[in-house]
Design a protein around this motif. Structure first.
Motif, short mmCIF file in Angstrom:
data_model
loop_
_atom_site.label_atom_id
_atom_site.label_comp_id
_atom_site.label_asym_id
_atom_site.label_seq_id
_atom_site.Cartn_x
_atom_site.Cartn_y
_atom_site.Cartn_z
N ARG A 170 34.51 32.71 25.67
CA ARG A 170 34.33 34.18 25.85
C ARG A 170 35.76 34.77 25.17
O ARG A 170 35.87 35.92 24.55
CB ARG A 170 34.37 34.55 27.45
CG ARG A 170 33.88 36.11 27.54
CD ARG A 170 34.17 36.20 29.06
NE ARG A 170 35.55 35.85 29.36
CZ ARG A 170 36.15 36.30 30.25
NH1 ARG A 170 35.95 37.34 31.02
NH2 ARG A 170 37.67 35.58 30.52
N ASN A 226 37.63 36.93 39.67
CA ASN A 226 38.66 35.86 39.39
C ASN A 226 38.21 34.82 40.35
O ASN A 226 37.50 34.81 41.29
CB ASN A 226 40.16 36.26 39.81
CG ASN A 226 40.88 37.21 38.74
OD1 ASN A 226 41.22 38.12 39.06
ND2 ASN A 226 41.16 36.69 37.59
N SER A 240 32.63 36.27 34.91
CA SER A 240 32.71 37.30 34.05
C SER A 240 33.09 38.54 34.47
O SER A 240 33.69 39.51 33.68
CB SER A 240 31.12 37.55 33.75
OG SER A 240 30.51 36.48 33.05
N LYS A 247 41.01 45.09 29.70
CA LYS A 247 39.56 45.36 30.40
C LYS A 247 38.82 46.13 29.44
O LYS A 247 38.94 47.36 29.41
CB LYS A 247 39.80 46.03 31.65
CG LYS A 247 38.64 45.73 32.76
CD LYS A 247 39.23 46.24 34.34
CE LYS A 247 37.94 46.30 35.00
NZ LYS A 247 37.13 45.08 35.25
N VAL A 289 43.56 42.68 40.58
CA VAL A 289 44.52 43.30 41.65
C VAL A 289 43.99 42.69 42.81
O VAL A 289 44.98 42.36 43.79
CB VAL A 289 44.06 45.06 41.85
CG1 VAL A 289 44.65 45.61 43.00
CG2 VAL A 289 44.34 45.57 40.42
N TYR A 292 32.86 41.71 28.11
CA TYR A 292 31.78 41.80 28.94
C TYR A 292 30.57 41.40 27.91
O TYR A 292 29.58 40.72 28.39
CB TYR A 292 31.67 42.93 29.61
CG TYR A 292 32.90 43.09 30.29
CD1 TYR A 292 33.05 42.47 31.97
CD2 TYR A 292 34.06 43.70 30.06
CE1 TYR A 292 34.11 42.34 32.59
CE2 TYR A 292 35.14 43.66 31.01
CZ TYR A 292 35.51 43.02 32.14
OH TYR A 292 36.47 42.96 32.84
N CYS A 314 36.73 36.52 43.53
CA CYS A 314 37.23 37.82 44.07
C CYS A 314 37.40 39.10 43.01
O CYS A 314 37.68 38.63 41.76
CB CYS A 314 38.49 37.65 44.79
SG CYS A 314 39.98 37.21 43.67
N GLY A 315 37.27 40.14 43.46
CA GLY A 315 37.27 41.22 42.55
C GLY A 315 36.94 42.52 43.35
O GLY A 315 36.61 42.47 44.54
C1 LIG Z 1 36.83 39.72 34.04
C2 LIG Z 1 37.19 40.06 35.41
N1 LIG Z 1 38.13 39.17 36.00
C3 LIG Z 1 38.55 39.69 37.14
C4 LIG Z 1 38.25 40.58 37.81
C5 LIG Z 1 38.98 41.11 39.11
O1 LIG Z 1 39.95 41.89 38.67
P1 LIG Z 1 40.28 43.24 40.18
O2 LIG Z 1 40.53 42.52 41.30
O3 LIG Z 1 41.32 43.83 39.34
O4 LIG Z 1 38.94 44.17 40.39
C6 LIG Z 1 37.37 41.89 37.04
C7 LIG Z 1 37.18 42.83 37.62
O5 LIG Z 1 37.61 44.01 37.43
C8 LIG Z 1 36.75 41.22 35.91
O6 LIG Z 1 36.33 41.94 35.36
#
Ligand SMILES: Cc1ncc(COP(=O)(O)O)c(C=O)c1O
Length: 359
Positions: A185, A236, A233, A195, A258, A200, A299-300
């Motif tokens: 990717r 984390n 995708s 981002k 975050v 994606y 996590c996200g």
């Molecule tokens: C590719 C990717 N990795 C990790 C995350 C997690 O990031 P966050 O915890 O800031 O939402 C996200 C979500 O936004 C993401 O799209």
């Protein structure tokens, strides 16, 4: 900083809007208002709060052909005293600008970004749900609007924020992970840390494969050796090996989440050893089989934390955890949700109060 101009028709629309559904889901509903701003002549013009509606785009707008766009995802939570607070918005503002720089797009001053988020939150206050784990999800994004087929950075942009009253992204079930050994990717020097839609889009082919194989999430490995865990995708990766909380070191091919950052902070505050390193997928699988890796989770912002139940490899091998969900992941999930919802003391600066506007 430019103050957001409030359009009376937007206020009328949102005042009358309510949702009667105990199952909010994720992204199913959107508030009937949005923030909209344009960038032209080298600067951000007006920021407006307007009724939610279609965007008018010329078919030759650069975003439609060359994918020059970025976005963010962040949440606002109702507190026990009925006020609403944004979770660490300055981290999203900063990341938005890092993405902007990489994608040759203009930055938005952090205070301007946060002010725009605060305004849409304030006018959507009655739409912020109140049950634990629910939130108002904000989706700020920027697209290249200059018209022309030439492959060069746009000089005109549109910035928009929409807001979605949301439940949890996941039902709470453990996720089955498919290890993507073929497609890659994000390569070093590329756009993995930004981002932006391209990352994606590059994941969607594998999403189909993942679902067909009965899994829920694709795990991406590094582009060079196809060996080291990067991320899912949209989330984390973390795991517990020999009692320590381990996660891949953030590089320019991984989004600096975050949620991941917050989980590591909570873990450290609870004297849990945190290890950030290059994590080889084969070592993790071996550690699961040997009983040294006792749990793993993703996590996200959307999902908070979801436990992983198993990994499916290309050759059909399935590696399962004995205990699902793992203890530490669930403990960290509860702690983070409690902090976000004002049920546990928040570390300094984690919750940003949204000003109360009576309208
Ligand atoms: C590719 C990717 N990795 C990790 C995350 C997690 O990031 P966050 O915890 O800031 O939402 C996200 C979500 O936004 C993401 O799209």
């Amino acid at each position: 900083m430019k103050k957001v101009e409030i359009h009376p028709d937007a206020v009328e629309r949102v005042k009358k809007f309510s949702i009667n559904d105990s199952k909010l889901g994720f992204g199913k509903y959107v508030a009937p208002i949005m923030i909209q701003a344009t960038y032209d002549n080298g600067e951000w013009q007006k920021f407006d709060l307007v009724p939610y509606g279609p965007l008018l785009l010329d078919p030759c707008s650069k975003v439609l052909h060359y994918g020059q766009e970025i976005f963010e995802g962040m949440k606002v939570f109702r507190q026990p005293d009925d006020s609403i607070k944004m979770f660490r918005p300055e981290l999203n503002a900063r990341r938005f600008n890092q993405s902007a720089k990489r994608m040759a797009m203009p930055e938005i001053p952090e205070d301007q970004f946060i002010h725009a988020c605060e305004v849409i939150c304030a006018y959507s206050k009655h739409l912020v749900p109140s049950r634990l784990g629910e939130s108002l999800y904000l989706r700020p994004f920027m697209i290249a609007t200059e018209v022309g087929m030439g492959i060069k950075p746009s000089k005109q942009f549109m910035f928009v924020i929409v807001a979605s009253p949301s439940g949890s992204y996941f039902s709470g079930d453990a996720v089955k992970v498919y290890i993507e050994r073929d497609d890659i990717r994000c390569a070093p020097g590329g756009i993995g840390f930004a981002k932006t839609g391209g990352n994606y889009a590059a994941s969607l082919n594998s999403y189909d494969k993942t679902i067909k194989l009965g899994c829920d999430q694709t795990m991406w490995l590094d582009a060079i050796e196809h060996k080291y865990i990067e991320e899912m995708s949209g989330m984390n990766f973390l795991c517990v090996i020999d009692g320590t909380l381990q996660t891949p070191t953030i590089t320019d091919t991984i989004l600096d989440g975050v949620t991941r950052k917050s989980i590591l902070d909570i873990a450290r505050a609870e004297n849990i050893e945190v290890v950030q390193k290059r994590l080889s997928i084969n070592e993790v699988l071996e550690a699961i089989r040997a009983g040294r890796c006792t749990e793993a989770f993703v996590c996200g912002t959307a999902a908070v934390i979801a436990p992983i139940s198993s990994f499916l490899d290309k050759d059909g091998t399935v590696t399962r955890f004995k205990e699902i969900p793992g203890k530490l992941g669930m403990q960290l999930r509860e702690k983070l949700i409690a902090i976000q919802n004002g049920r546990a003391p928040a570390p300094e600066g984690w919750l940003y109060p949204v000003k109360d506007l009576s309208f």
